[in-house]
Design a protein around this motif. Structure first.
Motif, PDB file in Angstrom:
ATOM      1  N   ARG A 141     -40.304 -21.402 -33.699  1.00 52.37           N
ATOM      2  CA  ARG A 141     -41.105 -20.434 -34.448  1.00 52.37           C
ATOM      3  C   ARG A 141     -41.840 -21.059 -35.628  1.00 52.37           C
ATOM      4  O   ARG A 141     -43.035 -20.825 -35.822  1.00 52.37           O
ATOM      5  CB  ARG A 141     -40.217 -19.283 -34.951  1.00 52.37           C
ATOM      6  CG  ARG A 141     -40.963 -18.291 -35.856  1.00 52.37           C
ATOM      7  CD  ARG A 141     -40.059 -17.144 -36.331  1.00 52.37           C
ATOM      8  NE  ARG A 141     -40.752 -16.320 -37.299  1.00 52.37           N
ATOM      9  CZ  ARG A 141     -41.609 -15.341 -36.998  1.00 52.37           C
ATOM     10  NH1 ARG A 141     -41.862 -15.057 -35.743  1.00 52.37           N
ATOM     11  NH2 ARG A 141     -42.209 -14.637 -37.944  1.00 52.37           N
ATOM     12  N   GLU A 142     -41.155 -21.859 -36.416  1.00 52.20           N
ATOM     13  CA  GLU A 142     -41.779 -22.403 -37.624  1.00 52.20           C
ATOM     14  C   GLU A 142     -42.984 -23.273 -37.290  1.00 52.20           C
ATOM     15  O   GLU A 142     -44.002 -23.244 -37.988  1.00 52.20           O
ATOM     16  CB  GLU A 142     -40.748 -23.193 -38.440  1.00 52.20           C
ATOM     17  CG  GLU A 142     -39.647 -22.329 -39.028  1.00 52.20           C
ATOM     18  CD  GLU A 142     -40.188 -21.173 -39.859  1.00 52.20           C
ATOM     19  OE1 GLU A 142     -41.099 -21.415 -40.680  1.00 52.20           O
ATOM     20  OE2 GLU A 142     -39.724 -20.030 -39.670  1.00 52.20           O
ATOM     21  N   GLN A 143     -42.891 -24.035 -36.204  1.00 55.51           N
ATOM     22  CA  GLN A 143     -44.022 -24.874 -35.815  1.00 55.51           C
ATOM     23  C   GLN A 143     -45.184 -24.030 -35.295  1.00 55.51           C
ATOM     24  O   GLN A 143     -46.352 -24.299 -35.591  1.00 55.51           O
ATOM     25  CB  GLN A 143     -43.591 -25.889 -34.756  1.00 55.51           C
ATOM     26  CG  GLN A 143     -44.664 -26.888 -34.371  1.00 55.51           C
ATOM     27  CD  GLN A 143     -45.106 -27.761 -35.538  1.00 55.51           C
ATOM     28  OE1 GLN A 143     -44.307 -28.095 -36.412  1.00 55.51           O
ATOM     29  NE2 GLN A 143     -46.374 -28.128 -35.556  1.00 55.51           N
ATOM     30  N   ILE A 144     -44.860 -23.013 -34.506  1.00 54.95           N
ATOM     31  CA  ILE A 144     -45.906 -22.128 -33.983  1.00 54.95           C
ATOM     32  C   ILE A 144     -46.602 -21.401 -35.125  1.00 54.95           C
ATOM     33  O   ILE A 144     -47.832 -21.237 -35.119  1.00 54.95           O
ATOM     34  CB  ILE A 144     -45.317 -21.119 -32.980  1.00 54.95           C
ATOM     35  CG1 ILE A 144     -44.718 -21.848 -31.766  1.00 54.95           C
ATOM     36  CG2 ILE A 144     -46.387 -20.130 -32.528  1.00 54.95           C
ATOM     37  CD1 ILE A 144     -45.700 -22.644 -30.965  1.00 54.95           C
ATOM     38  N   LEU A 145     -45.848 -20.988 -36.135  1.00 57.85           N
ATOM     39  CA  LEU A 145     -46.448 -20.324 -37.295  1.00 57.85           C
ATOM     40  C   LEU A 145     -47.455 -21.253 -37.985  1.00 57.85           C
ATOM     41  O   LEU A 145     -48.526 -20.812 -38.410  1.00 57.85           O
ATOM     42  CB  LEU A 145     -45.364 -19.901 -38.289  1.00 57.85           C
ATOM     43  CG  LEU A 145     -44.502 -18.697 -37.900  1.00 57.85           C
ATOM     44  CD1 LEU A 145     -43.348 -18.541 -38.890  1.00 57.85           C
ATOM     45  CD2 LEU A 145     -45.335 -17.420 -37.869  1.00 57.85           C
ATOM     46  N   LYS A 146     -47.109 -22.521 -38.093  1.00 66.80           N
ATOM     47  CA  LYS A 146     -48.011 -23.482 -38.733  1.00 66.80           C
ATOM     48  C   LYS A 146     -49.285 -23.674 -37.911  1.00 66.80           C
ATOM     49  O   LYS A 146     -50.384 -23.764 -38.450  1.00 66.80           O
ATOM     50  CB  LYS A 146     -47.304 -24.825 -38.907  1.00 66.80           C
ATOM     51  CG  LYS A 146     -46.168 -24.825 -39.921  1.00 66.80           C
ATOM     52  CD  LYS A 146     -45.498 -26.193 -39.975  1.00 66.80           C
ATOM     53  CE  LYS A 146     -44.323 -26.189 -40.944  1.00 66.80           C
ATOM     54  NZ  LYS A 146     -43.616 -27.512 -40.946  1.00 66.80           N
ATOM     55  N   GLU A 147     -49.119 -23.754 -36.602  1.00 65.24           N
ATOM     56  CA  GLU A 147     -50.269 -24.050 -35.752  1.00 65.24           C
ATOM     57  C   GLU A 147     -51.186 -22.849 -35.555  1.00 65.24           C
ATOM     58  O   GLU A 147     -52.391 -23.025 -35.341  1.00 65.24           O
ATOM     59  CB  GLU A 147     -49.783 -24.602 -34.414  1.00 65.24           C
ATOM     60  CG  GLU A 147     -49.051 -25.926 -34.572  1.00 65.24           C
ATOM     61  CD  GLU A 147     -48.674 -26.576 -33.255  1.00 65.24           C
ATOM     62  OE1 GLU A 147     -49.222 -26.163 -32.201  1.00 65.24           O
ATOM     63  OE2 GLU A 147     -47.837 -27.495 -33.262  1.00 65.24           O
ATOM     64  N   PHE A 148     -50.634 -21.643 -35.641  1.00 65.87           N
ATOM     65  CA  PHE A 148     -51.470 -20.457 -35.512  1.00 65.87           C
ATOM     66  C   PHE A 148     -52.008 -19.996 -36.861  1.00 65.87           C
ATOM     67  O   PHE A 148     -52.012 -18.806 -37.176  1.00 65.87           O
ATOM     68  CB  PHE A 148     -50.711 -19.335 -34.809  1.00 65.87           C
ATOM     69  CG  PHE A 148     -50.674 -19.480 -33.307  1.00 65.87           C
ATOM     70  CD1 PHE A 148     -51.617 -20.219 -32.630  1.00 65.87           C
ATOM     71  CD2 PHE A 148     -49.666 -18.859 -32.579  1.00 65.87           C
ATOM     72  CE1 PHE A 148     -51.576 -20.362 -31.249  1.00 65.87           C
ATOM     73  CE2 PHE A 148     -49.615 -18.985 -31.198  1.00 65.87           C
ATOM     74  CZ  PHE A 148     -50.569 -19.741 -30.533  1.00 65.87           C
ATOM     75  N   THR A 149     -52.433 -20.940 -37.665  1.00 69.70           N
ATOM     76  CA  THR A 149     -53.183 -20.646 -38.875  1.00 69.70           C
ATOM     77  C   THR A 149     -54.637 -21.000 -38.614  1.00 69.70           C
ATOM     78  O   THR A 149     -54.930 -21.980 -37.918  1.00 69.70           O
ATOM     79  CB  THR A 149     -52.657 -21.446 -40.075  1.00 69.70           C
ATOM     80  OG1 THR A 149     -52.640 -22.854 -39.740  1.00 69.70           O
ATOM     81  CG2 THR A 149     -51.248 -21.000 -40.449  1.00 69.70           C
ATOM     82  N   VAL A 150     -55.525 -20.211 -39.171  1.00 75.18           N
ATOM     83  CA  VAL A 150     -56.949 -20.367 -38.885  1.00 75.18           C
ATOM     84  C   VAL A 150     -57.526 -21.561 -39.642  1.00 75.18           C
ATOM     85  O   VAL A 150     -57.230 -21.766 -40.821  1.00 75.18           O
ATOM     86  CB  VAL A 150     -57.715 -19.085 -39.268  1.00 75.18           C
ATOM     87  CG1 VAL A 150     -59.209 -19.254 -39.031  1.00 75.18           C
ATOM     88  CG2 VAL A 150     -57.180 -17.897 -38.468  1.00 75.18           C
ATOM     89  N   LYS A 151     -58.344 -22.338 -38.949  1.00 75.64           N
ATOM     90  CA  LYS A 151     -59.046 -23.442 -39.599  1.00 75.64           C
ATOM     91  C   LYS A 151     -60.069 -22.886 -40.595  1.00 75.64           C
ATOM     92  O   LYS A 151     -60.690 -21.860 -40.345  1.00 75.64           O
ATOM     93  CB  LYS A 151     -59.779 -24.290 -38.561  1.00 75.64           C
ATOM     94  CG  LYS A 151     -58.899 -25.049 -37.601  1.00 75.64           C
ATOM     95  CD  LYS A 151     -59.760 -25.807 -36.595  1.00 75.64           C
ATOM     96  CE  LYS A 151     -58.922 -26.579 -35.592  1.00 75.64           C
ATOM     97  NZ  LYS A 151     -59.767 -27.250 -34.579  1.00 75.64           N
ATOM     98  N   GLY A 152     -60.249 -23.581 -41.689  1.00 78.88           N
ATOM     99  CA  GLY A 152     -61.273 -23.173 -42.634  1.00 78.88           C
ATOM    100  C   GLY A 152     -60.881 -21.924 -43.411  1.00 78.88           C
ATOM    101  O   GLY A 152     -59.715 -21.530 -43.480  1.00 78.88           O
TER     102      GLY A 152
END
Length: 281
Positions: free
Chosen positions: A124-135
């Motif tokens: 979960r913690e990794q997925i939360l980091k990766e599903f952040t919007v660029k910019g």
């Protein structure tokens, strides 16, 4: 190597990617994405995962053909009618039901939607980091995010649009939203509701019974909406994978999530989308 097919709207793409990333992280197996379907896919703004900070590894055409054959009518027919003839081609067996055997595979092509949070909850913690919007978010979304941070904010998602054309899925009744709002008000002191929808005019007319309600029209796209929904303290979701993700990405440990018990009007196998800790009404 595992190849995972990516197709559909943003919510479905996120489920498919989350499964792929979870397999890679938990089994140390190389996993790549098949994006070829978006060459002709015209719905839901097309491929959108590249707007996130994901670990994007895209499979080449030759890599895909080694697993599922070419794009000829012959192989298309096999994949549709006799997929078992392709040893590495694996379709989803039971929609929304967890299949642990996926984490035992070493060489496979996975075709499905994988609507089950258990596939990626361990990472979960990794997925939360990766599903952040660029910019940066839009100006309207940034201002809205600041407002909701200082209140007992509750997102309400209303999905209409294309669902009006799919009676097997169905659009949720107003009664669901009445009961969901009542549930929140009985558990949350002084809640403020923020309505997100692809038909905000309809919401303004039919959900005007909700007190302390804001109908969101200052965001510019679905990425704005998803980020703001997930930033709310609590969530009332629609029968939509898009708002499912808005709730899952919510990192408030005391969050209350209300989900529809009847997710699809036609659901003979009783598939279930809500997480166990969510409230189904």
């Amino acid at each position: 190597m595992i190849i995972v097919k990516i197709i559909g709207g943003l919510g479905n793409q996120m489920f498919q990617y989350a499964l792929a990333r979870s397999i890679e992280l938990q089994t140390n197996t190389e996993v790549k994405l098949d994006l070829q379907g978006f060459e002709t896919y015209q719905l839901h703004n097309g491929y959108r995962l590249n707007c996130f900070n994901i670990a994007e590894k895209v499979a080449t055409k030759s890599e895909i053909e080694k697993y599922i054959g070419s794009d000829s009518y012959f192989y298309k027919a096999i994949r549709r009618f006799c997929p078992s003839l392709l040893r590495k081609f694996q379709t989803e067996k039971n929609h929304t039901q967890y299949d642990s055997s996926l984490f035992e595979l070493k060489n496979a092509y996975l075709d499905g939607y994988w609507h089950n949070g258990n596939y990626f909850e361990p990472v979960r913690e990794q997925i939360l980091k990766e599903f952040t919007v660029k910019g940066e978010l839009s100006k309207g979304a940034t201002e809205l995010r600041e407002r909701i941070a200082s209140s007992q904010s509750v997102s309400i998602h209303v999905r209409r649009g294309d669902f009006l054309k799919h009676p097997d899925v169905g659009v949720l009744e107003i009664d669901y939203y009445k009961r969901a709002v009542e549930h929140i008000m009985s558990h949350v002191e002084s809640p403020e509701f923020y309505v997100f929808s692809d038909d905000i005019e309809w919401c303004t007319e039919h959900l005007n019974f909700i007190e302390n309600c804001h109908f969101v029209n200052s965001t510019v796209d679905e990425l704005d909406d998803l980020t703001i929904m997930s930033s709310c303290k609590h969530n009332i979701i629609a029968n939509s994978t898009f708002s499912w993700w808005g709730a899952w990405l919510n990192n408030n440990p005391e969050r209350i999530v209300v989900a529809p018990k009847v997710w699809m009007k036609v659901n003979p196998q009783n598939f279930r989308w809500a997480l166990d800790e969510w409230t189904e009404l």
